[in-house]
Design an enzyme around this catalytic site. Structure first.
Site, short mmCIF file in Angstrom:
data_model
loop_
_atom_site.label_atom_id
_atom_site.label_comp_id
_atom_site.label_asym_id
_atom_site.label_seq_id
_atom_site.Cartn_x
_atom_site.Cartn_y
_atom_site.Cartn_z
N LEU A 62 8.12 -44.96 -9.51
CA LEU A 62 8.77 -43.85 -9.99
C LEU A 62 10.18 -44.26 -10.08
CD1 LEU A 62 7.15 -40.88 -8.59
CD2 LEU A 62 6.73 -41.79 -10.72
N GLY A 84 3.26 -32.18 -4.35
CA GLY A 84 3.25 -31.80 -2.96
C GLY A 84 4.38 -32.34 -2.28
N ARG A 92 15.12 -34.64 -7.82
CA ARG A 92 15.87 -35.90 -7.75
C ARG A 92 15.40 -36.96 -8.48
NH1 ARG A 92 16.42 -34.21 -2.44
NH2 ARG A 92 14.62 -35.34 -1.61
N GLY A 126 5.92 -30.40 8.26
CA GLY A 126 5.00 -29.47 9.04
C GLY A 126 3.66 -29.95 8.72
N HIS A 127 2.60 -29.45 9.51
CA HIS A 127 1.26 -29.70 9.41
C HIS A 127 0.56 -28.20 9.52
CE1 HIS A 127 1.00 -33.93 8.66
NE2 HIS A 127 1.60 -33.93 9.69
N ASP A 128 -0.90 -28.17 9.03
CA ASP A 128 -1.58 -27.29 9.22
C ASP A 128 -1.34 -26.24 10.45
OD1 ASP A 128 -4.59 -26.33 8.08
OD2 ASP A 128 -4.25 -25.87 10.19
N TYR A 131 1.56 -24.28 10.19
CA TYR A 131 1.61 -23.20 9.27
C TYR A 131 0.78 -22.00 9.75
CZ TYR A 131 2.96 -27.24 6.63
OH TYR A 131 3.59 -28.28 6.10
N ASP A 157 -4.49 -25.63 5.36
CA ASP A 157 -4.25 -26.63 4.21
C ASP A 157 -5.12 -26.45 3.10
OD1 ASP A 157 -2.48 -28.01 5.50
OD2 ASP A 157 -3.89 -29.95 6.07
#
Length: 362
Positions: A62, A84, A92, A126-128, A131, A157
């Site tokens: 990219l 994601g 950006r 963060g992670h599952d 959350y 997730d």
């Protein structure tokens, strides 16, 4: 036959967990999902997984102007974009919603994050587990005298994240098809997980649920909605909530005519009732109990391991699991009578480079 999403073109930026899961759901149902993988050394994302089944892969850099032009060409002809990254990353790269809609006004731009595009935590990692903790779902899961128990990463997730993104994408497609107008789908795991707790909040508001784990009807607080250890150290799940199902449970356990059995409608008697159930269920193996309860209305089921579940008679007859390329995996869901979906193969990184470039005239 192709699935109901045949003809839908999706561009998915490589990631982990809920975003790829959403892409998998769309691919299972017939969408042409092109996954943009990193070109060069092995990706820290770990490479393709079962979540990439049925997709096509093109490997791009990219930061390379020519490869970025390929991305823009893909976006220009796509119906859906899935990404994601943390908020601001796509902007950006020059691939944010404004730029993408400049290329393709009808594009459904799906954004998958944990915290969402806005809010104090939007830019935090963060992670599952975090959350579902923030939404109260984790605090409601587990035994009253133990730490909260995360249900793997299924609740946040995939349940609160990937499935809600897929729903948002399909809803956005319907709107775009009728109006010609694309839009951004901001799918945050905290949002989706909170929605999953809607019924519990309703019960909490009316006093039918206590704001503590392991003491309510559906969280193993009730002895007739719990998991019990059998004589062989395997487990049996009991979910006999309604009176008629509870009666079938008692019949199977041989307790229907027991005058000393504690009253199920008295929460104060639940500990004694649970102890009685545990004693009886612990006297036989899981297989023996399944012979008793299979096909009854007692709402009892063996607790299978993941591998055992694939060999279960009901699951086998219904085709809940399939074997593709030597790997046993869940089949497509939901099922459609006229346009059934298909479980595809997992592509290697960059496997379809030449094919996709040819389609783009590059």
């Amino acid at each position: 036959m192709a699935g109901p999403l045949q003809g839908v073109r999706v561009v998915e930026f490589a990631g982990l967990g809920p975003g790829p899961f959403c892409g998998m759901l769309l691919a299972d149902l017939g969408a042409d999902v092109v996954r943009i993988d990193r070109r060069g050394p092995a990706s820290p994302l770990g490479g393709p997984s079962l979540l990439d089944r049925g997709k096509r892969s093109i490997a791009l850099d990219l930061k390379d102007a020519d490869d970025l032009a390929v991305v823009r060409a893909l976006v220009g002809r796509a119906d859906v974009l899935l990404e994601g990254f943390r908020p601001g990353v796509m902007e950006r790269l020059g691939l944010g919603p404004d730029a993408a809609h400049g290329l393709n006004p009808a594009l459904v731009y799906g954004r998958m994050t944990g915290w969402g595009q806005t809010g104090p935590l939007a830019h935090s990692a963060g992670h599952d587990i975090g959350y579902i903790a923030l939404t109260g779902a984790l605090g409601a899961s587990g035994r009253p005298d133990e730490r909260p128990a995360p249900p793997i990463n299924l609740l946040g997730d995939f349940g609160g994240g990937g499935v809600f993104l897929a729903l948002g994408v399909v809803a956005g497609l319907l709107h775009a098809r009728t109006s010609g107008e694309g839009q951004v789908v901001d799918a945050a795991i905290v949002d989706g997980t909170a929605v999953l707790t809607t019924m519990i909040h309703g019960m909490l508001d009316t006093g039918r649920w206590t704001d503590a784990r392991g003491v309510n009807l559906l969280d193993t607080g009730a002895p007739f909605y719990d998991v019990y250890r059998c004589a062989d150290d395997a487990f049996l799940a009991v979910g006999a909530l309604e009176p008629q199902f509870y009666a079938a449970l008692l019949t199977g356990l041989g307790l229907a005519d027991d005058p000393a059995l504690p009253d199920r409608d008295d929460p104060a008697a639940w500990p004694a009732l649970r102890a009685r159930f545990a004693e009886v269920i612990g006297s036989r193996t899981r297989a023996q109990w399944w012979e008793v309860f299979a096909g009854t209305d007692a709402c009892v089921a063996p607790v299978w391991s993941l591998r055992e579940a694939a060999t279960d008679a009901h699951n086998r007859e219904r085709g809940v699991f399939v074997e593709v390329d030597g790997t046993v995996q869940p089949a497509v869901a939901p099922r459609f009578s006229a346009t059934p979906g298909t479980v595809g193969s997992v592509p290697a990184v960059g496997q379809h480079d030449a094919e996709i470039r040819a389609e783009l005239g590059r």
